[in-house]
Design a protein around this motif. Structure first.
Motif, PDB file in Angstrom:
ATOM      1  N   LYS A 118      40.610   6.455  -2.903  1.00 12.55           N
ATOM      2  CA  LYS A 118      39.511   6.987  -3.060  1.00 12.55           C
ATOM      3  C   LYS A 118      38.332   5.714  -3.265  1.00 12.55           C
ATOM      4  CE  LYS A 118      39.915   9.515  -6.866  1.00 12.55           C
ATOM      5  NZ  LYS A 118      39.994  10.465  -7.783  1.00 12.55           N
ATOM      6  N   LYS A 119      37.037   6.414  -3.022  1.00 14.21           N
ATOM      7  CA  LYS A 119      35.944   5.109  -3.021  1.00 14.21           C
ATOM      8  C   LYS A 119      35.942   4.912  -4.594  1.00 14.21           C
ATOM      9  CE  LYS A 119      33.452   6.703   0.901  1.00 14.21           C
ATOM     10  NZ  LYS A 119      31.984   7.076   1.417  1.00 14.21           N
ATOM     11  N   ASP A 126      43.352   6.038  -8.046  1.00 13.11           N
ATOM     12  CA  ASP A 126      42.574   6.239  -6.669  1.00 13.11           C
ATOM     13  C   ASP A 126      43.478   6.771  -5.717  1.00 13.11           C
ATOM     14  OD1 ASP A 126      44.260   3.975  -6.668  1.00 13.11           O
ATOM     15  OD2 ASP A 126      42.808   2.754  -5.717  1.00 13.11           O
TER      16      ASP A 126
END
Length: 327
Positions: free
Chosen positions: A18-19, A64
């Motif tokens: 994920k960002k 993430d």
């Protein structure tokens, strides 16, 4: 695979996190001994796992990686450990335990001198041993069952918890207070400011090369001005040091604005050294010592690229004076 000691890895792939993270993460589809298939994260750099490798899996989500709730344990079964791992594994609990394994005799001897034997070893009662092994401060049943012996019969006259807790579990004694670091002096001029400039010049850890550049620049300054080069260096840094600067602030709507802020002496000195070196690098020529000496002489006279950078910063802060309340 139900009789094996580990789980069977089936397939390998990489997924995007994920960002704001972007590095690819290694994951594997693992068939458990129970027959279920899960997606497990492979930690560390590189791995030797193949299609039918046997691995050991533990639970633990990866922040993430959505949907990944298991991790493969490195260094067990077919999964080799990470090569040349240098990262430590200490934590606050291990620090506390190592500290408590070596209890400070001087502290306890001052508070409880009757605990110290002739051979200078402690006899800490079970009451305090429970306290030490459980620093959470919760009182347990073994604490109330403690029987006062002849050696520690005086304990019923004082509050042992309060005194021993303060003496042994003093955070400042356990972890130490952060000492204020001061810049060291250089070997020739014995000057801290010279060493600060050298540390800013240094790249890739080549400090001897940084010393050569600065000492050659100082020698050229002495030849040009026929004065003490350290006075020229101090005057140049003093003239370039800014008193006010700007900092970017983002408001609720997402737009940014330059807010003027006051700059302390240490931060201003660091900015001055950085601006002087940046202006020196932008000068024409290939000899860094010559360019640095020329920039320092110009800055001491009130001209040069570093002085223009300071004046531009002051003009920007003056123009945005109306935004000073946003700091």
């Amino acid at each position: 695979m139900r009789d094996s000691k580990g789980d069977l890895s089936v397939d390998f792939s990489t997924i995007n996190p994920k960002k704001p993270n972007s590095a690819l993460r290694k994951v594997a589809r693992v068939r458990l001994t129970s027959g279920f298939e899960i997606t497990a994260y492979i930690p560390g750099i590189g791995h030797n796992l193949q299609e039918h490798s046997v691995v050991l899996v533990r639970g633990g989500r990866v922040k993430d990686l959505p949907g990944v709730r298991y991790r493969i344990i490195r260094g067990t079964l077919d999964a080799v450990a990470v090569k040349n791992r240098q990262q430590g594994r200490s934590s606050a609990d291990s620090i506390r335990n190592s500290y408590m394994s070596k209890v400070n005799m001087e502290i306890l001897s001052e508070v409880f001198p009757y605990f110290v034997r002739v051979n200078k070893q402690f006899e800490i009662p079970r009451l305090f041993q429970n306290r030490i092994s459980d620093p959470s401060g919760k009182r347990r049943e073994t604490d109330t069952q403690f029987k006062v012996s002849k050696q520690n019969s005086i304990l019923d006259l004082i509050d042992p918890y309060r005194i021993l807790w303060k003496a042994v579990f003093d955070e400042s004694r356990m972890y130490g207070t952060a000492e204020k670091r001061t810049a060291k002096s250089d070997p020739i001029f014995r000057n801290r400011l010279v060493n600060m400039v050298v540390n800013r010049i240094m790249k890739d850890g080549k400090k001897s090369l940084a010393y050569q550049i600065l000492y050659r620049a100082v020698k050229k300054i002495q030849q040009k001005t026929e004065t003490n080069p350290l006075l020229v260096l101090r005057q140049a840094i003093r003239r370039v040091t800014p008193n006010i600067g700007v900092k970017t602030r983002r408001n609720k709507k997402g737009s940014t604005r330059k807010v003027p802020i006051e700059i302390g002496s240490k931060q201003g000195r660091a900015l001055a050294i950085r601006w002087l070196l940046e202006a020196s690098q932008k000068r024409p020529g290939r000899n860094m010592a010559f360019k640095l000496s020329s920039e320092l002489v110009d800055a001491a006279k009130g001209s040069g690229g570093a002085i223009r950078k300071k004046e531009a910063t002051h003009r920007m802060a003056e123009a945005n004076r109306a935004l000073a309340h946003f700091r």
